[in-house]
Design a protein around this motif. Structure first.
Motif, PDB file in Angstrom:
ATOM      1  N   MET A  75       0.840  -1.179   0.000  1.00 51.52           N
ATOM      2  CA  MET A  75       0.000   0.000   0.000  1.00 51.52           C
ATOM      3  C   MET A  75       0.882   1.238   0.000  1.00 51.52           C
ATOM      4  N   ASN A  76       0.587   2.178  -0.862  1.00 48.22           N
ATOM      5  CA  ASN A  76       1.290   3.449  -0.869  1.00 48.22           C
ATOM      6  C   ASN A  76       0.773   4.322   0.252  1.00 48.22           C
ATOM      7  N   THR A  77       1.683   5.054   0.889  1.00 45.83           N
ATOM      8  CA  THR A  77       1.274   5.982   1.930  1.00 45.83           C
ATOM      9  C   THR A  77       1.274   7.375   1.352  1.00 45.83           C
ATOM     10  N   TYR A  78       0.194   8.055   1.554  1.00 48.68           N
ATOM     11  CA  TYR A  78       0.042   9.410   1.050  1.00 48.68           C
ATOM     12  C   TYR A  78       0.914  10.327   1.886  1.00 48.68           C
ATOM     13  N   ASN A  79       1.977  10.881   1.295  1.00 46.86           N
ATOM     14  CA  ASN A  79       2.927  11.700   2.033  1.00 46.86           C
ATOM     15  C   ASN A  79       2.612  13.186   1.977  1.00 46.86           C
ATOM     16  N   ALA A  80       2.115  13.672   0.858  1.00 52.49           N
ATOM     17  CA  ALA A  80       1.791  15.089   0.761  1.00 52.49           C
ATOM     18  C   ALA A  80       0.583  15.373   1.641  1.00 52.49           C
ATOM     19  N   GLN A  81       0.615  16.484   2.341  1.00 51.78           N
ATOM     20  CA  GLN A  81      -0.449  16.792   3.273  1.00 51.78           C
ATOM     21  C   GLN A  81      -1.631  17.462   2.577  1.00 51.78           C
ATOM     22  N   ALA A  82      -2.801  16.850   2.662  1.00 54.69           N
ATOM     23  CA  ALA A  82      -4.025  17.455   2.145  1.00 54.69           C
ATOM     24  C   ALA A  82      -4.396  18.620   3.054  1.00 54.69           C
ATOM     25  N   ASP A  83      -5.094  19.603   2.523  1.00 48.78           N
ATOM     26  CA  ASP A  83      -5.400  20.793   3.311  1.00 48.78           C
ATOM     27  C   ASP A  83      -6.343  20.521   4.483  1.00 48.78           C
ATOM     28  N   TRP A  84      -7.022  19.389   4.504  1.00 47.53           N
ATOM     29  CA  TRP A  84      -7.920  19.074   5.605  1.00 47.53           C
ATOM     30  C   TRP A  84      -7.232  18.316   6.737  1.00 47.53           C
ATOM     31  N   ILE A  85      -5.981  17.904   6.538  1.00 52.82           N
ATOM     32  CA  ILE A  85      -5.221  17.211   7.579  1.00 52.82           C
ATOM     33  C   ILE A  85      -4.382  18.237   8.325  1.00 52.82           C
ATOM     34  N   PRO A  86      -4.535  18.353   9.640  1.00 49.75           N
ATOM     35  CA  PRO A  86      -3.741  19.346  10.384  1.00 49.75           C
ATOM     36  C   PRO A  86      -2.247  19.039  10.326  1.00 49.75           C
ATOM     37  N   ALA A  87      -1.444  20.069  10.352  1.00 55.28           N
ATOM     38  CA  ALA A  87       0.013  19.909  10.320  1.00 55.28           C
ATOM     39  C   ALA A  87       0.522  19.267  11.608  1.00 55.28           C
ATOM     40  N   SER A  88      -0.167  19.523  12.719  1.00 50.51           N
ATOM     41  CA  SER A  88       0.219  18.923  13.994  1.00 50.51           C
ATOM     42  C   SER A  88      -1.019  18.821  14.875  1.00 50.51           C
ATOM     43  N   GLY A  89      -0.944  17.944  15.859  1.00 49.39           N
ATOM     44  CA  GLY A  89      -2.046  17.796  16.801  1.00 49.39           C
ATOM     45  C   GLY A  89      -3.301  17.247  16.148  1.00 49.39           C
ATOM     46  N   LEU A  90      -4.420  17.831  16.523  1.00 46.19           N
ATOM     47  CA  LEU A  90      -5.695  17.414  15.951  1.00 46.19           C
ATOM     48  C   LEU A  90      -6.595  18.633  15.826  1.00 46.19           C
ATOM     49  N   GLN A  91      -7.552  18.539  14.927  1.00 48.34           N
ATOM     50  CA  GLN A  91      -8.511  19.618  14.708  1.00 48.34           C
ATOM     51  C   GLN A  91      -9.861  19.022  14.373  1.00 48.34           C
ATOM     52  N   LEU A  92     -10.892  19.819  14.583  1.00 52.92           N
ATOM     53  CA  LEU A  92     -12.229  19.446  14.154  1.00 52.92           C
ATOM     54  C   LEU A  92     -12.468  20.024  12.774  1.00 52.92           C
ATOM     55  N   ARG A  93     -13.005  19.213  11.877  1.00 48.28           N
ATOM     56  CA  ARG A  93     -13.336  19.646  10.517  1.00 48.28           C
ATOM     57  C   ARG A  93     -14.838  19.576  10.330  1.00 48.28           C
ATOM     58  N   LYS A  94     -15.390  20.593   9.722  1.00 48.21           N
ATOM     59  CA  LYS A  94     -16.822  20.659   9.484  1.00 48.21           C
ATOM     60  C   LYS A  94     -17.221  19.615   8.442  1.00 48.21           C
ATOM     61  N   ALA A  95     -18.180  18.774   8.799  1.00 50.39           N
ATOM     62  CA  ALA A  95     -18.697  17.788   7.850  1.00 50.39           C
ATOM     63  C   ALA A  95     -19.377  18.526   6.701  1.00 50.39           C
ATOM     64  N   GLY A  96     -19.345  17.905   5.536  1.00 48.56           N
ATOM     65  CA  GLY A  96     -19.999  18.486   4.376  1.00 48.56           C
ATOM     66  C   GLY A  96     -19.105  19.383   3.536  1.00 48.56           C
ATOM     67  N   VAL A  97     -17.862  19.535   3.928  1.00 46.23           N
ATOM     68  CA  VAL A  97     -16.929  20.363   3.152  1.00 46.23           C
ATOM     69  C   VAL A  97     -15.979  19.458   2.357  1.00 46.23           C
ATOM     70  N   GLN A  98     -15.117  18.741   3.046  1.00 48.17           N
ATOM     71  CA  GLN A  98     -14.187  17.807   2.409  1.00 48.17           C
ATOM     72  C   GLN A  98     -14.718  16.376   2.439  1.00 48.17           C
ATOM     73  N   PHE A  99     -15.537  16.077   3.445  1.00 49.66           N
ATOM     74  CA  PHE A  99     -16.049  14.730   3.645  1.00 49.66           C
ATOM     75  C   PHE A  99     -17.196  14.782   4.646  1.00 49.66           C
ATOM     76  N   ASP A 100     -17.962  13.719   4.708  1.00 49.10           N
ATOM     77  CA  ASP A 100     -18.872  13.420   5.804  1.00 49.10           C
ATOM     78  C   ASP A 100     -18.225  12.268   6.554  1.00 49.10           C
ATOM     79  N   ALA A 101     -18.847  11.841   7.636  1.00 52.92           N
ATOM     80  CA  ALA A 101     -18.287  10.705   8.370  1.00 52.92           C
ATOM     81  C   ALA A 101     -19.401   9.836   8.915  1.00 52.92           C
ATOM     82  N   VAL A 102     -19.052   8.579   9.105  1.00 55.38           N
ATOM     83  CA  VAL A 102     -19.913   7.614   9.766  1.00 55.38           C
ATOM     84  C   VAL A 102     -19.119   7.115  10.965  1.00 55.38           C
ATOM     85  N   ARG A 103     -19.732   7.204  12.171  1.00 57.44           N
ATOM     86  CA  ARG A 103     -19.041   6.754  13.376  1.00 57.44           C
ATOM     87  C   ARG A 103     -19.677   5.475  13.892  1.00 57.44           C
ATOM     88  N   VAL A 104     -18.811   4.493  14.185  1.00 60.90           N
ATOM     89  CA  VAL A 104     -19.229   3.247  14.824  1.00 60.90           C
ATOM     90  C   VAL A 104     -18.330   3.091  16.040  1.00 60.90           C
TER      91      VAL A 104
END
Length: 132
Positions: free
Chosen positions: A1-30
């Motif tokens: 499997m290739n690992t995506y090395n370039a950082q997409a604009d929705w991935i934080p550079a460090s730590g963690l962040q909340l991203r608004k659903a409906g912009v880059q993606f939605d999510a399903v939580r289980v």
């Protein structure tokens, strides 16, 4: 499997962040072990590249499947599934960790491999329904 090395604009550079659903993606939580088992089943079905999946180590131990925007509507989801979407009068936020460094309580169960790759919603739903 290739690992995506370039950082997409929705991935934080460090730590963690909340991203608004409906912009880059939605999510399903289980939550809990069921979410982790589902993530691993999707990885098996996709040759190790199910799309981006985030897991949390605290509280409900949620597993977040990042899916294409709008792809969860008009589908019957099993009980115990939480859809994180945006709509009229409703906003959801999805936690996203950085690719490297301290991100507790979040981590990537399966990292993004391409900038626009998401979990395939119909495959996710099919896998969920087969485990009921």
């Amino acid at each position: 499997m290739n690992t995506y090395n370039a950082q997409a604009d929705w991935i934080p550079a460090s730590g963690l962040q909340l991203r608004k659903a409906g912009v880059q993606f939605d999510a399903v939580r289980v939550d809990g072990d069921a979410g982790r088992a589902l993530a691993d089943e999707l990885a098996r079905l996709t040759g190790g590249d199910p799309g981006p999946i985030v897991e949390a180590a605290n509280r409900r131990r949620g597993v977040y499947f990042l899916v294409p925007v709008g792809s969860t509507s008009h589908r019957a989801w099993p009980e115990g599934v939480t859809r994180l979407t945006a709509g009229a009068g409703h906003v959801s936020y999805v936690p996203v960790p950085a690719l490297e460094g301290p991100t507790w309580p979040l981590s990537w169960r399966y990292r993004p491999t391409e900038p626009d790759r998401r979990v395939h919603t119909l495959l996710l739903l099919t896998a969920l329904n087969s485990h009921e």
